[in-house]
Motif scaffolding. Sequence first.
Motif, PDB file in Angstrom:
ATOM      1  N   GLY A 120       1.488  -3.321  -5.297  1.00 41.37           N
ATOM      2  CA  GLY A 120       0.361  -2.541  -5.246  1.00 41.37           C
ATOM      3  C   GLY A 120      -0.948  -3.351  -5.667  1.00 41.37           C
ATOM      4  N   ASN A 145      -7.258   2.900   2.407  1.00 41.21           N
ATOM      5  CA  ASN A 145      -6.136   2.593   1.826  1.00 41.21           C
ATOM      6  C   ASN A 145      -5.994   1.816   0.531  1.00 41.21           C
ATOM      7  N   ALA A 146      -6.816   1.104   0.349  1.00 47.82           N
ATOM      8  CA  ALA A 146      -7.018   0.300  -0.825  1.00 47.82           C
ATOM      9  C   ALA A 146      -7.435   1.116  -1.944  1.00 47.82           C
ATOM     10  N   THR A 166      -4.345   3.325  -3.015  1.00 42.15           N
ATOM     11  CA  THR A 166      -3.327   2.638  -3.638  1.00 42.15           C
ATOM     12  C   THR A 166      -3.947   2.183  -4.987  1.00 42.15           C
ATOM     13  N   SER A 197       0.856  -1.226   0.205  1.00 43.86           N
ATOM     14  CA  SER A 197      -0.072  -0.035   0.033  1.00 43.86           C
ATOM     15  C   SER A 197       0.932   1.324   0.077  1.00 43.86           C
ATOM     16  N   SER A 204      -7.400  -6.934  -0.382  1.00 43.48           N
ATOM     17  CA  SER A 204      -8.449  -6.014   0.356  1.00 43.48           C
ATOM     18  C   SER A 204      -9.844  -6.184  -0.208  1.00 43.48           C
TER      19      SER A 204
END
Length: 707
Positions: free
Chosen positions: A328, A293-294, A297, A283, A335
């Motif tokens: 990534g 966060n996902a 990224t 990430s 996720s």
Amino acid sequence: MHLKKTAVIIFLFCSLLLVFTQVESKTNFNTRNGIEIHLKTPAFLREGDLAYLTVNIHNKTNAELTGQMQLQLTDAATGNPVDGWFVNTFPVQYFTASQRDSVAINFPIQVPYGFNQPILLSVKAVSGNCTDSAKNTIPIFPNRAIIHKNFSCTFHTGNGNSIYLKDLNNANEESISNKSFTAIIATQPIWQAIEALKKLQFANKNNPMSVVSQFFSQQLLQNYQTLPACLSLLPSPVFTASNNTQPTSKFNFFHLSSNAPQKELQDENAIESLKKLQQTNGSFATGLNKEVNALLTAKIITILSKVYINHQTDSATKAALFPLMQQGLLFVQKSLSNTIAPDLTITALLYCYSKSLLKNWLVTYPSNTILFNSLKKHATQYTLANQALMGAILQQYNDTGLLYKTILQTIQQSVITSANNATASWPSGTKDIFSPNAFDTQIQIIQFLQNADVHQYPFIKTVLPKALHTLALQIQHNNNIAESWLIAQAGALILQERILLNPPATLTLGNHIFSIEKNCNVHISGNSIDSTLAHITIQTSQNETSIFYGNIQWQYLQDVAAIPATHQSWKLSKKLFVQKTFNHQTQLQLLSENEPLAIGDTIMIQLSIQNTLPSVKAVTITDNYSACMQIIAHPRQSTVLVAEQINLSGNHFFIASLPKGKTNLQYFAVITQSGRFSSGIASIAAELQEYKSYAPSIQINVSEKKN
């Protein structure tokens, strides 16, 4: 350690190979019987300079030689004699050289105002049967400022659209010497896109979205050079935007001898920054919840994927990018689940879009077909932006089946316009979609429509130009770093858009008429420039409504004393100090105008900027130093950290952020040429603002020897 504002920072440029301001030329035409000559000249001259050109004659025989030396001056471009222009009133001089000895002859030449072409100097010595010749070319630079004015304007044609550039009323003034006038007419809002992308060049190195947006925008600006010639006429144009009735003007202060490049972030530096920001799990952020966060990224990987597949990206950059993207993508995949929650839909779509862009490079990468099929199953229930993104994914896989057609029909119904709404920026009934609050929706729809079949879906031809226009207006004044990735993508869509065919049109510039097909590039030079060019009209042959974008560039020379002040918050001054010894101590003494100097004197040039504004980004200071000087390797001194570049006749300083208050820049030179010279004009300009200032030159008198 924090330094005080007045602390001295020593530059790291002392070991640069600097420019020599004196050239010795020896080209033999016919050397016989022991006579040899060497012509010493400055590397350049400016308007108004009086220089003494030195010719050294070496007698290689054992007898005294008496003869004559002749100097001829010609225009290097045309070959026409210019001795009269340069007051070469003593073209022939006599000499006597003792055996095995040398003698020097000086030829005074005066550079006229208005002459800015290189000259060829040819000298020939004759003594009985002994002859020798030499030649050298010297560029001539103006001692005036060259003003570059840009006018950007948008034409909504129909019954004809005209603008009036009132600044061009001054084109016939005696104080102005016109150099060039260029009108570039395009069917894309190139100027707004370039301006927006330039604003992304100052990244927050701790913000991964800012860094990747800067990286992408820099790639796009480099690729800008590969656009059609009519769209890339100037290497570093300054663009402004305006409405469809009144053009805006950006006044840039340059010198003809300036050649300062843009300070660009190198690819490897951006990649190194991203490597430091990427976490061990792949990430690009910490302290955020899993979903945010996902998404962050996924957005970054989308941008990097677009850079990776660009044919302009070199193999070394691709090799460095691939592991970043791979890690990534693995993080985003972990996720996500096979059944996508609504708040992860955009993340999943961006993940699948990146993989579709990289399909030819990720052949061994898990395909996650279950995830993609789940997205397709619910696609018709998504927002319009997400449907458009799904359509873009289907395009990458050449899947133009039922779902693809359904998405296109949905978008068509959302953007359909009535025939009576020809002047609207977007078709009627779409304010909810294309409002400033739906920036991402605009980008996703345009991205999708750009790659759709115009012949099968003709509504695209009507909608897309208006869509690009509105998108350009959206990014024109958007300085929100949180939307930097959207601004970068918007710029990419505008710059990479295929050129749509507009109906045939004509461009009228004063008394000149030109036809416009896709784009138009008109260049007028010198004496052909006059105030009639202030009237500009574009007319379509069928009186159809179309959008054209114009960038008008006017360059002229003007004395700095005649240039009006444009911003009172900036003031640039230039002072020269001569190094002298008093009581065995070296001191710097302020040099006054016409104070005598001698060859070998050391000079300190000091540029002072008084700034009452808050910190100003991307500042360039250009000092066009004197033709009698040679810049020397000496510790530079400054109250801010700057980068420096030296070219033939100018020293360029680049400051990322100029603080409020007084800033001094100092560098050193040695006097190498006798005569009477201009000290050179200095200027300061900001990349992203219209702030500028200049410092006039003073006269320098140099003798051969110290008194």
